[in-house]
Scaffold this motif. Structure first.
Motif, PDB file in Angstrom:
ATOM      1  N   PRO B 285       0.898  -1.431  -0.651  1.00 43.48           N
ATOM      2  CA  PRO B 285      -0.231  -0.254   0.232  1.00 43.48           C
ATOM      3  C   PRO B 285       0.804   1.200  -0.134  1.00 43.48           C
ATOM      4  CG  PRO B 285      -0.090  -1.330   1.954  1.00 43.48           C
ATOM      5  CD  PRO B 285       0.899  -1.648   1.642  1.00 43.48           C
ATOM      6  N   PRO B 286       0.135   2.133  -0.811  1.00 43.41           N
ATOM      7  CA  PRO B 286       0.889   3.599  -0.325  1.00 43.41           C
ATOM      8  C   PRO B 286       1.240   4.573   1.164  1.00 43.41           C
ATOM      9  CG  PRO B 286      -1.449   3.959  -1.826  1.00 43.41           C
ATOM     10  CD  PRO B 286      -1.180   2.273  -1.486  1.00 43.41           C
ATOM     11  N   LYS B 290      -2.311  10.774   0.189  1.00 40.80           N
ATOM     12  CA  LYS B 290      -3.050  11.712   1.619  1.00 40.80           C
ATOM     13  C   LYS B 290      -4.740  10.072   1.163  1.00 40.80           C
ATOM     14  CE  LYS B 290      -4.275  15.387   1.350  1.00 40.80           C
ATOM     15  NZ  LYS B 290      -4.327  16.405   0.229  1.00 40.80           N
ATOM     16  N   ASN B 291      -4.981  10.035   0.628  1.00 40.11           N
ATOM     17  CA  ASN B 291      -6.228   9.325   0.584  1.00 40.11           C
ATOM     18  C   ASN B 291      -6.521   7.993   1.428  1.00 40.11           C
ATOM     19  OD1 ASN B 291      -7.616  11.541  -1.078  1.00 40.11           O
ATOM     20  ND2 ASN B 291      -6.302  10.810  -2.964  1.00 40.11           N
ATOM     21  N   PHE B 292      -5.374   7.999   1.188  1.00 35.68           N
ATOM     22  CA  PHE B 292      -4.888   6.159   1.417  1.00 35.68           C
ATOM     23  C   PHE B 292      -4.808   6.291   3.243  1.00 35.68           C
ATOM     24  CE2 PHE B 292      -5.133   2.618  -1.144  1.00 35.68           C
ATOM     25  CZ  PHE B 292      -5.361   3.416  -2.794  1.00 35.68           C
ATOM     26  N   GLN B 401      -1.243  11.958  -8.288  1.00 35.80           N
ATOM     27  CA  GLN B 401      -2.822  12.662  -8.359  1.00 35.80           C
ATOM     28  C   GLN B 401      -3.909  12.494  -7.377  1.00 35.80           C
ATOM     29  OE1 GLN B 401      -2.557  14.675 -10.778  1.00 35.80           O
ATOM     30  NE2 GLN B 401      -0.071  14.206 -11.486  1.00 35.80           N
ATOM     31  N   GLU B 402      -3.417  13.226  -6.382  1.00 35.64           N
ATOM     32  CA  GLU B 402      -4.682  13.087  -5.773  1.00 35.64           C
ATOM     33  C   GLU B 402      -5.890  13.675  -5.590  1.00 35.64           C
ATOM     34  OE1 GLU B 402      -2.160  14.515  -2.319  1.00 35.64           O
ATOM     35  OE2 GLU B 402      -1.427  12.927  -2.016  1.00 35.64           O
ATOM     36  N   GLY B 403      -6.545  14.546  -6.680  1.00 37.51           N
ATOM     37  CA  GLY B 403      -7.622  14.919  -6.485  1.00 37.51           C
ATOM     38  C   GLY B 403      -8.221  13.414  -7.494  1.00 37.51           C
ATOM     39  N   GLN B 404      -7.552  12.919  -8.617  1.00 40.47           N
ATOM     40  CA  GLN B 404      -8.418  11.601  -9.841  1.00 40.47           C
ATOM     41  C   GLN B 404      -8.094  11.055  -8.765  1.00 40.47           C
ATOM     42  OE1 GLN B 404      -5.660  11.485 -13.011  1.00 40.47           O
ATOM     43  NE2 GLN B 404      -5.390  14.070 -12.989  1.00 40.47           N
ATOM     44  N   ARG B 408     -11.772   7.858  -7.139  1.00 39.99           N
ATOM     45  CA  ARG B 408     -11.676   6.640  -7.873  1.00 39.99           C
ATOM     46  C   ARG B 408     -11.840   5.828  -6.086  1.00 39.99           C
ATOM     47  NH1 ARG B 408      -7.382   5.340 -12.039  1.00 39.99           N
ATOM     48  NH2 ARG B 408      -8.332   3.383 -12.331  1.00 39.99           N
ATOM     49  N   LEU B 409     -11.361   6.273  -5.642  1.00 41.97           N
ATOM     50  CA  LEU B 409     -10.631   5.153  -4.676  1.00 41.97           C
ATOM     51  C   LEU B 409     -12.014   4.968  -3.451  1.00 41.97           C
ATOM     52  CD1 LEU B 409      -9.057   3.500  -2.127  1.00 41.97           C
ATOM     53  CD2 LEU B 409      -8.656   5.689  -0.895  1.00 41.97           C
ATOM     54  N   GLU B 410     -12.350   6.410  -3.919  1.00 40.80           N
ATOM     55  CA  GLU B 410     -13.684   6.342  -2.450  1.00 40.80           C
ATOM     56  C   GLU B 410     -15.148   5.655  -3.437  1.00 40.80           C
ATOM     57  OE1 GLU B 410     -14.805  10.158  -2.334  1.00 40.80           O
ATOM     58  OE2 GLU B 410     -13.300  10.459  -0.612  1.00 40.80           O
ATOM     59  N   ALA B 411     -15.208   5.678  -4.995  1.00 42.92           N
ATOM     60  CA  ALA B 411     -16.444   4.826  -5.618  1.00 42.92           C
ATOM     61  C   ALA B 411     -15.973   3.379  -4.993  1.00 42.92           C
ATOM     62  CB  ALA B 411     -16.315   4.731  -6.945  1.00 42.92           C
ATOM     63  N   PHE B 412     -14.739   3.740  -5.231  1.00 45.09           N
ATOM     64  CA  PHE B 412     -13.983   1.680  -4.834  1.00 45.09           C
ATOM     65  C   PHE B 412     -14.391   1.608  -3.722  1.00 45.09           C
ATOM     66  CE2 PHE B 412     -11.365  -1.651  -3.243  1.00 45.09           C
ATOM     67  CZ  PHE B 412     -11.625  -2.859  -3.952  1.00 45.09           C
TER      68      PHE B 412
END
Ligand code: SF4
Ligand code: SF4
Ligand code: SF4
Lengths: 542, 416
Positions: B285-286, B290-292, B401-404, B408-412
């Protein structure tokens, strides 16, 4: 036909089967089909090979365990083509490695034999090997070494054609297959050993330091994105070797090949190994025309190198018409007629399409020539034009010894500033006047024009002072330019040329990053044309 | 400003003074080590507190004593170093720590300025950059294997050349065969000879056997641990997935790691039943994305099940023939060979752990993993588990590319 890519492939075994081994080259202008199967961040060579296999329905492929990309390519091809095979290629060269590779070759023979329903005849292999060996070695005297990632056949030929000295190819495709196998009792073992003894490629564990012949005039080093093998050797050579090195980067589509050839030509010119037809020096007037992407410039000098006249016009849709127009204009400014001009040299990206020029020379050499003529203390030229930027390093006699160009994108060029001016709603001339921050120091992090533009838009939305945004943009262009300078190494004094040299904001930003004042010629756009005129006078580019 | 950022700004200010930076890093690690042992993070089970301190200490020690340290990659056979009491430092650990100090950008820029490719994996670029700037001091020795990726041999060769320190390359064949085992075994025997010359110490075969025995015992515990992973909520932050590399690879065979797994097993037995959703990671994992961080660290809703890199080899090593046994381990790793090997290990793990989703974070430049993206994707589809792949960088924060990625992460995660 059976496709292969690696020089360690047992090509002669395939021939002994009566099949035709064909070295695959990357195909296609894009990697559309390949990227449906392969993540786009794989190296473009592997993508190009996949594209080729898919496009041309190659049915049989034999690979080696060269690198991660090729291994994954094999994973993909398995079950997709009729016959896919991967030979486990050792990285070392010792008796056990030879045993291992012998076993691999033997396994390949039995698998392929079963697939083709054909028996393998070792006698045939022996005959083929003998024949190749008898041909003997063909060694040319080396002027330039090709190193790094392989280049397309076409590109290698073009390089050979423009080089006056011999070209020796150290990439995966360069070697002669003239194996001299001593022990015939176990032919496959001897063959495996001979294969492993080929000049080690970057992937091998063996050292390549003593590879280069002496008296080499230059090295053309090809690298490719997402390939891990090559940049290290380039970095080492650059730090250690006293031979000029030109680094190029290919992606195996045709898109960048024009620019690469320009750089190869310039490199040959600067190392003095370019093939040129000598023209005799004549008396009279001499013209240089620089056909750039945004402006076309012309200069006329006399036989004593006095500047007689110059002219600049924006480049229209047709480079040749702009060239004609600027030529007429400069003649008019000089009060001369066409017939008075003894020789004309064309430079710039449109140089090849100027029919009335006597010779074409790259803008790199011309810029170097022109800048050094204007000021003999110049050692580094920073040229930022409308659509490209470059940095040229001169030696104490004004010869080009190194250069770096911005690759294929508008980041950090005049075009970048124009796009930003439009987003800001500020005329470009106004932008050029901003030399200091107004309230706060902003930094634009993206260098890509597209991303930077959205950054600017969000800064506007945050109500930032426009002057601060402009200042940030100037700094961004400056840092791109300085990173190009760092690629050739810093050395004063610096001259800035090209249209952007008229932009005081950028000039100041570069100066503050370099910690030194830039020399700006009286008209920064004509340096290339001036150099071309000087070359017309001297009759040669060196 | 948080203390790490503050400390980082001091290091950054001195980046051109390697001696100083090197001292600051070692001191920073000493402080961190002291800090985690004095102020225990109550949210962490004891085993992970132990691991935390162990990892920081091991990086610190190898940096503080370069004359008794060797640089290695994750898959290097460190058993021989452990037997000699030599302290290994591995690329991924060092670079992750530098990213933790927020100085990876300077190090990467330094490597790229020398001509190193900007598309090279940033674990390697960071390491090379530290070497270029002189922040890393000359080690006594370097070992690398050809697994798991192309970057290893050239990076280590480059650094060995630069520092004038001896390097041993272990070439691991792609296919398993008797000849392949012999080929690797011979290289291991040669390695020991060279080690002996360099360190002027002879590793004792009994000591080596003992290390292998400890390693086998550790792996047995690891397998037992896996039995609980599916039922419990356990790994609290992504950092621990990275720390697990210390335990599953470079330091396996040490008493400390055995000790850690004993504690780990105890802790997971007592851990709360699984709540929320769990995600299995392909590769790693990264840590710094930030999102993760927001979604996975100390989260009740989403937790990290495991990463396949920590379970690439689960067999026993032959104690009687440690050289042959270690050779087999190197060749049979699921990170060596074709992607099908990797995929079947992932299948086994997923069947055992039963995560709710699989994420593959496609670390820029890591072709051995991203080249198999679509194979893993098909595997997940076949197993009926949601799969997401995202591009980014585990070390160089500028490449995310944290915004992009967020959308995708949230939708997943909403899908799970
Ligand atoms: S790099 Fe070496 S192993 Fe790879 S294709 Fe070229 S010659 Fe073969
Ligand atoms: S260019 Fe490099 S990464 Fe690509 S196939 Fe060749 S060796 Fe492999
Ligand atoms: S992330 Fe991939 S490329 Fe980077 S070190 Fe690890 S295996 Fe190699």
């Amino acid at each position: 036909m059976i496709g292969y890519v690696c020089k360690y492939t047992p090509v002669e075994v395939i021939e002994a089967f009566g099949e035709e081994p064909v070295r695959l080259d990357p195909a296609g202008k894009s990697y559309e089909s390949a990227e449906a199967l392969f993540h786009s961040n794989m190296c473009s060579f592997a993508k190009g090979i996949l594209e080729n296999i898919l496009e041309n329905n190659v049915e049989e492929v034999v690979l080696t365990s060269c690198c991660d990309s090729i291994k994954r390519l094999y994973d993909l091809l398995k079950g997709r083509v009729k016959f896919a095979y991967l030979l486990d290629l050792p990285r070392k060269e010792n008796p056990m490695a030879a045993d291992l590779y012998r076993r691999e070759i033997a396994d390949f023979i039995s698998t392929y034999g079963v697939f083709k329903k054909r028996d393998f005849d070792e006698g045939k292999l022996s005959k083929i090997l003998d024949e190749k060996c008898a041909k003997g070695k063909r060694r040319s005297s080396a002027g330039v070494a090709l190193m790094g990632a392989r280049l397309s056949k076409d590109m290698v030929e073009k390089i050979e054609n423009s080089c006056a000295a011999g070209v020796i190819n150290f990439t995966c495709t360069g070697e002669e297959r003239d194996f001299d196998i001593e022990v015939k009792s176990d032919l496959l073992r001897g063959y495996a050993k001979a294969l492993l003894e080929l000049t080690p490629c970057m992937r091998m564990a063996r050292n390549r330091e003593n590879l280069l012949p002496r008296n080499l005039k230059g090295i053309i080093y090809n690298t490719i994105k997402f390939c891990d093998f090559y940049s290290y050797e380039y970095a080492l050579l650059r730090a250690k070797a006293d031979i000029p090195i030109l680094k190029i980067e290919t992606d195996y589509t045709d898109s960048g090949s024009g620019q690469i050839l320009t750089r190869v030509d310039a490199f040959m010119e600067s190392t003095g190994i370019k093939k040129i037809e000598e023209t005799k020096t004549k008396k009279g007037y001499f013209a240089g025309i620089d056909s750039g992407s945004t402006s076309t410039n012309a200069v006329i000098i006399d036989e004593n190198k006095n500047l007689i006249a110059y002219a600049t016009i924006p480049t229209g849709p047709k480079a040749i018409e702009s060239a004609r127009e600027v030529f007429e204009r400069v003649l008019k400014n000089a009060g001369l007629k066409k017939e008075d001009i003894s020789a004309t040299v064309a430079t710039g990206y449109g140089r090849v399409s100027i029919p009335f020029a006597d010779m074409t020379v790259t803008e790199i050499t011309c810029h170097g020539k022109g800048a050094f003529f204007l000021d003999g203390t110049v050692r580094t030229i920073v040229d930022i034009g409308g659509q490209d930027s470059k940095v040229i390093r001169l030696d104490d006699s004004g010869n080009v010894v190194d250069f770096a160009m911005n690759d294929k994108c508008s980041a950090g060029t005049g075009r970048f500033l124009e796009v930003m001016a439009r987003s800001l709603g500020v005329p470009i001339d106004e932008m050029a006047k901003v030399t200091e921050k107004a309230k706060e120091d902003i930094t634009i992090t993206s260098m890509c024009t597209v991303f930077a533009e959205s950054e600017v838009i969000s800064l506007i939305a945050q109500n930032k002072d426009r002057r601060d945004i402009i200042h940030a943009l100037n700094k961004a262009v400056a840092s791109k330019a300085v990173s190009l300078v760092d690629r050739v190494g810093r050395k004063g004094r610096y001259m800035m040329t090209g249209g952007v040299a008229k932009n005081l904001g950028v000039v100041r930003a570069i100066e503050s990053k370099l910690g030194e004042k830039l020399i700006i010629p009286f008209d920064p756009q004509i340096t290339g044309a001036l150099g071309a005129a000087l070359i017309a006078l001297e009759g040669k580019s060196g | 400003m948080d203390p790490v950022r503050f400390y980082s700004s001091i290091i950054k200010r001195n980046i051109k003074r390697p001696e100083k930076v090197e001292k600051l890093i070692v001191r920073g690690l000493s402080i961190a080590q002291l800090y985690v042992s004095l102020f225990k993070d109550k949210r962490l089970p004891e085993s992970l507190q132990y691991l935390n301190a162990f990892c920081i200490k091991s990086v610190r020690d190898s940096l503080a004593e370069p004359q008794n340290s060797a640089w290695v990659n994750i898959f290097s056979p460190t058993e021989f170093l452990i037997a000699l009491g030599v302290k290994p430092l591995f690329t991924e650990a060092y670079s992750s720590f530098m990213s933790g100090f927020f100085i990876e950008d300077d190090l990467i820029d330094a490597a790229e300025a020398r001509g190193i490719s900007n598309t090279l994996c940033s674990y390697h670029k960071t390491f090379i950059g530290a070497g270029e700037l002189g922040i890393l001091k000359k080690p006594r020795f370097l070992i690398t294997t050809s697994t798991a990726c192309d970057a290893n041999i050239p990076t280590f060769r480059y650094l060995s050349n630069k520092f004038g320190a001896p390097l041993c390359i272990i070439d691991v064949p792609y296919k398993y065969s008797k000849e392949a085992v012999e080929y690797v075994k011979k290289q291991l025997l040669d390695l020991v000879k060279v080690l002996e010359e360099v360190f002027k110490r002879k590793p004792d075969i009994d000591k080596l056997r003992e290390i292998v025995r400890t390693e086998n015992r550790t792996r047995a515990l690891m397998k037992e641990y896996l039995n609980y992973v599916g039922q419990k909520s356990f790994i609290p932050t992504m950092t621990f997935e990275m720390y697990m590399l210390f335990a599953s690879h470079v330091f396996i065979g040490t008493g400390e790691v055995l000790n850690f797994y004993q504690k780990l097993l105890r802790d997971i037995r007592n851990a709360p039943e699984k709540r929320g959703k769990s995600v299995f990671f392909v590769h790693l994992p990264p840590l710094f994305e930030k999102n993760f961080k927001e979604y996975f660290n100390f989260s009740e809703k989403y937790h990290i099940a495991a990463s396949d890199i920590n379970y690439d080899f689960l067999e026993e090593i032959d104690e009687r023939d440690p050289f042959g046994g270690i050779a087999e381990k190197l060749i049979l790793s699921s990170f060596n060979g074709g992607i099908d090997r990797r995929a079947s290990r992932i299948r086994e793990l997923v069947e055992k752990i039963k995560p709710d989703g699989i994420i593959q974070f496609c670390h820029l430049g890591c072709k051995q993993t991203i080249g198999g993206t679509f194979v893993i994707k098909n595997l997940a589809a076949e197993m009926g588990i949601p799969f997401l792949y995202l591009d980014g960088d585990c070390v160089d924060k500028r490449n995310n590319q944290e915004g992009q990625n967020r959308t995708r992460l949230e939708a997943f995660l909403e899908m799970l």
